[in-house]
Design an enzyme around this catalytic site. Structure first.
Site, mmCIF file in Angstrom:
data_model
loop_
_atom_site.group_PDB
_atom_site.id
_atom_site.type_symbol
_atom_site.label_atom_id
_atom_site.label_comp_id
_atom_site.label_asym_id
_atom_site.label_seq_id
_atom_site.Cartn_x
_atom_site.Cartn_y
_atom_site.Cartn_z
ATOM 1 N N LYS A 68 -17.004 -14.760 -6.812
ATOM 2 C CA LYS A 68 -18.328 -13.660 -6.442
ATOM 3 C C LYS A 68 -17.472 -12.310 -6.529
ATOM 4 O O LYS A 68 -18.254 -11.151 -5.796
ATOM 5 C CB LYS A 68 -19.095 -13.999 -5.217
ATOM 6 C CG LYS A 68 -19.823 -15.272 -5.415
ATOM 7 C CD LYS A 68 -21.081 -15.119 -4.560
ATOM 8 C CE LYS A 68 -21.628 -16.579 -4.589
ATOM 9 N NZ LYS A 68 -21.416 -17.475 -3.722
ATOM 10 N N HIS A 119 1.505 0.602 -13.396
ATOM 11 C CA HIS A 119 2.285 -0.693 -13.522
ATOM 12 C C HIS A 119 3.763 -0.233 -13.461
ATOM 13 O O HIS A 119 4.039 0.881 -13.993
ATOM 14 C CB HIS A 119 1.799 -1.177 -14.836
ATOM 15 C CG HIS A 119 2.590 -2.419 -15.234
ATOM 16 N ND1 HIS A 119 2.053 -3.582 -14.703
ATOM 17 C CD2 HIS A 119 3.588 -2.482 -16.017
ATOM 18 C CE1 HIS A 119 3.008 -4.616 -15.471
ATOM 19 N NE2 HIS A 119 3.907 -3.821 -16.100
ATOM 20 N N ASP A 145 -3.019 -4.292 -18.838
ATOM 21 C CA ASP A 145 -2.072 -3.547 -18.860
ATOM 22 C C ASP A 145 -1.923 -2.701 -20.238
ATOM 23 O O ASP A 145 -1.191 -1.992 -20.700
ATOM 24 C CB ASP A 145 -0.768 -3.954 -18.764
ATOM 25 C CG ASP A 145 -0.483 -4.702 -17.272
ATOM 26 O OD1 ASP A 145 -0.978 -3.973 -16.158
ATOM 27 O OD2 ASP A 145 0.294 -5.596 -16.992
ATOM 28 N N GLU A 149 6.646 6.091 -8.672
ATOM 29 C CA GLU A 149 5.218 5.863 -8.852
ATOM 30 C C GLU A 149 4.496 6.769 -7.749
ATOM 31 O O GLU A 149 3.463 7.098 -8.058
ATOM 32 C CB GLU A 149 5.104 4.542 -8.232
ATOM 33 C CG GLU A 149 5.438 3.441 -9.493
ATOM 34 C CD GLU A 149 5.251 1.982 -9.011
ATOM 35 O OE1 GLU A 149 4.261 1.556 -8.455
ATOM 36 O OE2 GLU A 149 6.001 0.901 -9.453
ATOM 37 N N GLY A 207 0.799 -1.164 0.009
ATOM 38 C CA GLY A 207 -0.019 0.019 -0.110
ATOM 39 C C GLY A 207 0.583 1.165 0.068
ATOM 40 O O GLY A 207 0.448 2.286 0.436
#
Ligand code: GRF
Length: 197
Positions: free
Chosen positions: A65, A107, A148, A177, A12
């Site tokens: 699900k 990515h 991607d 990033e 995270g």
């Protein structure tokens, strides 16, 4: 105000960068409100620490699900933009079509190079090093049916160094990033607001 959901499966750090940018007022009209994870992970804890609603849709328990459950959460929370930040489950076509132009991913390569099935985490960096590339980087792109493969919204480049390992390269790209993702999200929020009113 536009409501942002962040989908994560791992540490995270990108989620954290987005939440930090939000705290500093750098996301324009975009407000992170929801974090969904497909497995127990650090990202969920980071989101909870910042007061986001957190939802665990454990892929091991709910299996097929998952897409439907995800769709429910996004609707219930009246989400406008979805950011995948290290999310590792495949998002099916029904969802990607519904979210066309409003669901983005980051990515860790210069797409279209080193993307697609099996290209995640250290596999990406290993492929880059094995190929002897002298540059790599990260890409933010729209999520579509093709893994991607959606339109590229922004990229950052880093040089590959002579002694780089998958870990050292990944770490240098991750820093980029964290700069790139909040910026692209802030721009996207303005574009979407202008387009949809
Ligand atoms: C990042 O390298 C991102 O590009 C990829 O997964 C990793 C997630 O890292 N999609 P983190 O969970 O944000 O730290």
């Amino acid at each position: 105000m536009l409501r942002l959901a962040i989908l994560a499966s791992g540490s995270g750090s990108n989620l954290q960068a987005i939440l930090d940018a939000s705290k500093e007022g750098l996301l324009n009209n975009l407000v992170p409100v929801l974090c969904v994870a497909d497995r127990p992970c650090r990202a969920l804890e980071r989101a909870a620490d910042r007061g986001l609603k957190t939802v665990l849709l454990d892929r091991k328990k709910i299996g097929t699900k998952l897409p439907e459950a995800l769709d429910c959460q996004l609707s219930e929370q009246k989400i406008d933009i979805v950011a995948l930040a290290g999310w590792l489950s495949i998002i099916n076509g029904k969802i990607t079509r519904k979210w066309t132009g409003r669901m983005v991913n980051i990515h860790p390569s210069l797409l279209p190079e080193y993307g697609g099935k099996g290209m995640y985490g250290e596999h990406v960096h290993k492929a880059v090093l094995d190929a002897g590339e002298n540059q790599s980087g990260c890409t933010v792109h729209f999520v579509t049916d093709s893994i991607d493969g959606g339109k590229i919204l922004g990229q950052s480049r880093v040089n590959v160094l002579k002694n780089d390992t998958t870990e050292s390269l990944a770490a240098r790209i991750l820093i980029e990033e964290h700069r790139l993702y909040p910026k692209i999200l802030a721009d996207l929020a303005v574009d979407i607001r202008a387009y949809h009113g």
